[in-house]
Design a protein around this motif. Structure first.
Motif, PDB file in Angstrom:
ATOM      1  N   ASP A 155       0.862  -1.176   0.000  1.00 40.18           N
ATOM      2  CA  ASP A 155       0.000   0.000   0.000  1.00 40.18           C
ATOM      3  C   ASP A 155       0.906   1.235   0.000  1.00 40.18           C
ATOM      4  OD1 ASP A 155       0.063   1.361   2.892  1.00 40.18           O
ATOM      5  OD2 ASP A 155       0.130  -0.811   3.191  1.00 40.18           O
ATOM      6  N   ASP A 210      -8.898   1.612   1.025  1.00 42.43           N
ATOM      7  CA  ASP A 210      -9.011   0.771  -0.174  1.00 42.43           C
ATOM      8  C   ASP A 210      -8.568  -0.655   0.131  1.00 42.43           C
ATOM      9  OD1 ASP A 210      -9.258   2.870  -2.722  1.00 42.43           O
ATOM     10  OD2 ASP A 210      -8.219   3.692  -1.003  1.00 42.43           O
ATOM     11  N   THR A 211      -7.468  -0.785   0.869  1.00 42.06           N
ATOM     12  CA  THR A 211      -6.940  -2.107   1.197  1.00 42.06           C
ATOM     13  C   THR A 211      -7.947  -2.913   2.003  1.00 42.06           C
ATOM     14  OG1 THR A 211      -4.687  -1.210   1.231  1.00 42.06           O
ATOM     15  CG2 THR A 211      -5.034  -3.333   2.305  1.00 42.06           C
ATOM     16  N   GLN A 212      -8.526  -2.287   3.023  1.00 44.71           N
ATOM     17  CA  GLN A 212      -9.461  -3.018   3.883  1.00 44.71           C
ATOM     18  C   GLN A 212     -10.805  -3.254   3.194  1.00 44.71           C
ATOM     19  OE1 GLN A 212      -8.489  -4.530   6.437  1.00 44.71           O
ATOM     20  NE2 GLN A 212      -6.480  -3.549   6.489  1.00 44.71           N
ATOM     21  N   TYR A 270     -11.208  -3.843   0.078  1.00 50.05           N
ATOM     22  CA  TYR A 270     -10.947  -4.997  -0.791  1.00 50.05           C
ATOM     23  C   TYR A 270     -10.948  -6.286   0.019  1.00 50.05           C
ATOM     24  CZ  TYR A 270      -8.480  -8.167  -3.945  1.00 50.05           C
ATOM     25  OH  TYR A 270      -8.123  -9.244  -4.719  1.00 50.05           O
ATOM     26  N   ALA A 271     -10.311  -6.253   1.197  1.00 47.53           N
ATOM     27  CA  ALA A 271     -10.224  -7.449   2.035  1.00 47.53           C
ATOM     28  C   ALA A 271     -11.602  -7.922   2.488  1.00 47.53           C
ATOM     29  CB  ALA A 271      -9.336  -7.174   3.247  1.00 47.53           C
ATOM     30  N   ASN A 314     -14.401  -7.265   0.793  1.00 50.59           N
ATOM     31  CA  ASN A 314     -15.275  -7.354  -0.376  1.00 50.59           C
ATOM     32  C   ASN A 314     -16.366  -6.291  -0.350  1.00 50.59           C
ATOM     33  OD1 ASN A 314     -16.045  -8.483  -2.846  1.00 50.59           O
ATOM     34  ND2 ASN A 314     -17.546  -9.840  -1.886  1.00 50.59           N
ATOM     35  N   GLU A 371     -17.960  -2.687  -1.744  1.00 51.08           N
ATOM     36  CA  GLU A 371     -17.999  -1.812  -2.918  1.00 51.08           C
ATOM     37  C   GLU A 371     -17.966  -0.360  -2.457  1.00 51.08           C
ATOM     38  OE1 GLU A 371     -20.783  -0.823  -6.813  1.00 51.08           O
ATOM     39  OE2 GLU A 371     -21.183  -2.603  -5.600  1.00 51.08           O
TER      40      GLU A 371
END
Length: 445
Positions: free
Chosen positions: A11, A136-138, A140-141, A143, A145
């Protein structure tokens, strides 16, 4: 020694931190300075002093009796922390809805997402268009939107209108989390109490309708990593710091579930080992205790817990507020240097640790000749290339905070160094920008 590379698999903040750690000895071997404007942490020279420093510097006992910690952290510390939160911010905080963790505040974000993800339904997250890259990282983790709202480029009311439209447009099953940072990361722009309340009113109205329809509620996340820059009430009433949350979260009677994460990595120089308080709406406190332990653990050194319990005693409030004022004075000076150095590139911000500037799309697509080797060039096609070039060539490490839909890049700078060092770093940063801007485009090379 070979020159280091920016690790683009990480990141942005972690990449800049690692890059600085590898760059500093490399440039030192060449007799060149390196300036860390990347990770937004406080410097050793500006640690707290006085009684707070005396408490934190006490040596730990040689032997301690190990024990399993209580869910949500040490109960005695949680009770003292709750009183500190009430005095400082006016938020409804008690021993039962206040959690304390010896960990970085990013684990608070993990806890927020873990609680919201219960039941496995589709989750949506509404965040500022310019935001902390860790989100953004979390997201994505877990799932989730993401939808964004604008806060700077389109005028002072753009964020409010965007939130109104986003909440009205997105169906309950598509939007379950609303994130905002009072003292903007990465911009350093402080949101006014009036704006915070108007936005919360939008969410509260939406949740009243959702509750009537038996639909999932919109959970509001407030992130306070830089609360120490808040305006101080001289009389301490209704609280010492004016964040705006005292106007909306001073009661357990809101329909909207909420959480507030207060980090001490910057304000009290606790990036190592990390410490934060998380205050949540009473009706979701048990979920946070359960999910907090499951995802992030609840380990806390018992000696450290006693230290923090003593620091949060009312008699230390004045000294802590004086420390905050000292930090803010430095940020004011550095903010002026930042704006003077970057001019129109500097985005709207304030006296804070983070600051953001913009590099337009046409700034990129260039190949810059290295000063130490006229036969070597460095391509600058995007924000990561810029970070790597600025570090290698000019010794200034910054963070690539991402780009917008138009292709403009946003670069984050830490305003925590001492002003004399910050001024040197900004001079080198300005020289690097000019050099890239004057370099030939790749198409013409």
């Amino acid at each position: 020694m070979n020159p280091p590379k920016l690790d683009r698999s990480l990141d942005p903040t972690s990449a800049a931190t690692k890059f600085y750690a590898e760059l500093q000895p490399y440039r030192q071997s060449l007799g060149l300075p390196t300036y860390n404007l990347g990770q937004c942490v406080e410097i050793d020279a500006d640690k707290p002093g006085g009684k707070i420093a005396e408490i934190l510097n006490r040596p730990a006992p040689t032997h301690t009796s190990p024990k399993y910690p209580a869910p949500g952290g040490d109960k005695i510390l949680a009770a003292e922390a709750a009183g500190w939160v009430r005095r400082m911010s006016g938020i409804y905080a008690t021993a039962s809805n206040t959690l304390v963790y010896q960990a970085h505040s990013r684990t608070g974000l993990i806890r927020d997402f873990a609680v919201a993800s219960q039941g496995g339904i589709a989750q949506g997250l509404l965040v500022p268009a310019l935001h902390w890259p860790m989100i953004d990282t979390q997201a994505y983790a877990f799932n989730m939107e993401m939808s964004t709202y604008k806060t700077i480029e389109d005028g002072p009311e753009a964020d409010y209108q965007d939130i109104v439209e986003a909440v009205a447009y997105l169906a309950p099953h598509q939007l379950n989390l609303y994130y905002t940072d009072i003292h903007g990361n990465p911009t350093g722009l402080t949101r006014t109490p009036e704006k915070i309340k108007s936005e919360f009113d939008v969410v509260e109205k939406e949740n009243s309708q959702r509750a009537a329809d038996d639909a999932p509620l919109l959970h509001t996340i407030y992130d306070l990593p830089y609360y120490m820059v808040a305006e101080q009430h001289r009389d301490g009433k209704p609280c010492h710091l004016r964040t705006g949350l005292e106007d909306i979260l001073n009661t357990p009677d809101t329909v909207t579930p909420w959480s507030v994460t207060i980090s001490f990595s910057k304000s009290l120089h606790m990036a190592t080992p990390g410490f934060h308080i998380q205050v949540v709406h009473p009706k979701i406190a048990s979920d946070y205790r359960r999910m907090g332990n499951a995802f992030t653990g609840s380990q806390m050194n018992t000696h450290f817990a006693r230290q923090m319990t003593e620091i949060f005693a009312p008699e230390n409030d004045t000294e802590m507020l004086q420390h905050f004022s000292k930090l803010k004075a430095k940020y004011v000076e550095n903010r002026n240097l930042f704006e003077k150095s970057l001019g129109s590139r500097a985005l709207q911000g304030g006296a804070n640790i983070p600051a953001l500037f913009k590099l337009e799309k046409d700034f990129f697509g260039r190949k810059v000749t290295r000063s130490m080797n006229s036969n070597e060039t460095h391509p600058v096609n995007n924000g990561d290339d810029f970070v790597e070039y600025m570090g290698l060539e000019h010794g200034v490490v910054v963070v690539n905070n991402g780009k917008d839909d138009a292709g403009n890049a946003y670069i984050r700078v830490s305003q925590s160094p001492r002003p004399e060092e910050f001024a040197k770093a900004m001079a080198f940063l300005g020289q690097g920008i000019v050099k890239i801007k004057e370099a030939p485009c790749l198409a013409s090379v």
